[in-house]
Design a protein around this motif. Structure first.
Motif, PDB file in Angstrom:
ATOM      1  N   GLU A 151     -19.166  -1.121 -11.505  1.00 35.75           N
ATOM      2  CA  GLU A 151     -18.206  -0.398 -12.345  1.00 35.75           C
ATOM      3  C   GLU A 151     -18.732   0.990 -12.707  1.00 35.75           C
ATOM      4  OE1 GLU A 151     -19.002  -3.567 -12.750  1.00 35.75           O
ATOM      5  OE2 GLU A 151     -17.076  -4.379 -12.069  1.00 35.75           O
ATOM      6  N   ARG A 152     -20.014   1.077 -13.026  1.00 32.26           N
ATOM      7  CA  ARG A 152     -20.585   2.373 -13.375  1.00 32.26           C
ATOM      8  C   ARG A 152     -20.625   3.297 -12.161  1.00 32.26           C
ATOM      9  NH1 ARG A 152     -26.056   2.420 -16.465  1.00 32.26           N
ATOM     10  NH2 ARG A 152     -25.430   4.620 -16.552  1.00 32.26           N
ATOM     11  N   LEU A 185     -25.178  12.724  -5.214  1.00 34.32           N
ATOM     12  CA  LEU A 185     -26.507  12.103  -5.216  1.00 34.32           C
ATOM     13  C   LEU A 185     -27.354  12.622  -6.373  1.00 34.32           C
ATOM     14  CD1 LEU A 185     -27.385  12.020  -1.411  1.00 34.32           C
ATOM     15  CD2 LEU A 185     -27.094  10.053  -2.922  1.00 34.32           C
ATOM     16  N   LYS A 186     -27.221  13.898  -6.667  1.00 33.84           N
ATOM     17  CA  LYS A 186     -27.983  14.463  -7.780  1.00 33.84           C
ATOM     18  C   LYS A 186     -27.597  13.792  -9.093  1.00 33.84           C
ATOM     19  CE  LYS A 186     -29.081  18.837 -10.082  1.00 33.84           C
ATOM     20  NZ  LYS A 186     -28.839  20.304 -10.110  1.00 33.84           N
ATOM     21  N   ARG A 187     -26.285  13.594  -9.292  1.00 37.21           N
ATOM     22  CA  ARG A 187     -25.842  12.932 -10.519  1.00 37.21           C
ATOM     23  C   ARG A 187     -26.321  11.484 -10.571  1.00 37.21           C
ATOM     24  NH1 ARG A 187     -20.927  15.060  -8.960  1.00 37.21           N
ATOM     25  NH2 ARG A 187     -20.056  12.967  -8.688  1.00 37.21           N
ATOM     26  N   GLU A 219     -29.933  11.158 -11.499  1.00 34.96           N
ATOM     27  CA  GLU A 219     -30.177  11.415 -12.918  1.00 34.96           C
ATOM     28  C   GLU A 219     -29.817  10.218 -13.796  1.00 34.96           C
ATOM     29  OE1 GLU A 219     -27.808  14.833 -13.622  1.00 34.96           O
ATOM     30  OE2 GLU A 219     -29.259  16.256 -12.738  1.00 34.96           O
ATOM     31  N   ARG A 220     -28.880   9.391 -13.317  1.00 35.20           N
ATOM     32  CA  ARG A 220     -28.342   8.335 -14.176  1.00 35.20           C
ATOM     33  C   ARG A 220     -28.725   6.924 -13.749  1.00 35.20           C
ATOM     34  NH1 ARG A 220     -22.262  11.025 -14.647  1.00 35.20           N
ATOM     35  NH2 ARG A 220     -23.011  13.096 -15.241  1.00 35.20           N
TER      36      ARG A 220
END
Length: 226
Positions: free
Chosen positions: A154-155, A189-191, A194-195
């Motif tokens: 879901e995320r 991919l960068k986001r 980071e998460r």
């Protein structure tokens, strides 16, 4: 396209013109068979004029069906009159060419985005969509991203744009970015890095070929980069 639904019926009537030139002396049963088929095909072609397609794709598709309607109507008319030679190949060939044009237009820049499955798709959904994805990739390159990481589906879906597809394949995820550039995949991919705790991943701009083959390449590349 307004009035497009009339095109198959105009071709249907055009095919029956020989009945106005010759006396009906042929096979009634055979003629009725072709006539029924022409009526049904003209109705189906009219329905396709209401499909949510790009205008040129819609016109080419309806034209193809209208030409085949013309072919069946001509066969019906000549069966009714009997003893008149019928050019059996020209009209169906033109219909096939129109259908091929619809395919080229429909898988090109005017192709609609493939609808995503409900939520995160699985191997079966990917298998069912393989043919459509392979056809689309021939005309419009797709960006594929393969991830191996313990992600919450879901995320992960919340990070994708509308129209992007996501499939869970065992311990990995395949993302199909429609209408994207490699730079868009880099930003995604960068986001994600980071998460989420990303493991191995791979990216490819897919320009046609077997989905199975490109997925194998992505998995092998992910192993090397992991």
């Amino acid at each position: 396209m307004r009035g497009l639904f009339l095109l198959p019926w105009l071709f249907f009537l055009l095919g029956l013109l020989p009945l106005t030139l010759f006396a009906p002396e042929g096979e009634v049963g055979e003629g009725l068979g072709f006539l029924t088929a022409a009526l049904l095909l003209a109705g189906v072609a009219s329905l396709f004029s209401r499909f949510p397609l790009a205008p040129r794709v819609q016109f080419a598709l309806v034209l193809a069906l209208a030409l085949w309607t013309l072919d069946l109507a001509l066969r019906a008319a000549f069966a009714f009159v009997g003893g008149v030679a019928f050019p059996a190949y020209l009209v169906p060939i033109l219909g096939s060419l129109a259908l091929f044009a619809a395919f080229l237009l429909g898988t090109g820049q005017e192709a609609p985005l493939l609808p995503p499955p409900q939520g995160m798709g699985g191997p079966e959904e990917l298998k069912r969509m393989a043919g459509a994805l392979e056809g689309l990739a021939l005309r419009r390159p797709l960006v594929l991203v393969y991830l191996e990481a313990p992600l919450n589906p879901e995320r992960l879906l919340s990070e994708l744009r509308r129209g992007d597809l996501a499939f869970r394949l065992g311990e990995g995820f395949l993302l199909v970015l429609q209408g994207s550039r490699p730079e868009d995949a880099a930003g995604l991919l960068k986001r994600l890095k980071e998460r989420f705790p990303l493991g191995a991943y791979a990216v490819e701009r897919w320009q046609g070929g077997s989905l199975e083959a490109v997925l194998a390449r992505l998995k092998a590349e992910a192993i090397l980069t992991g």
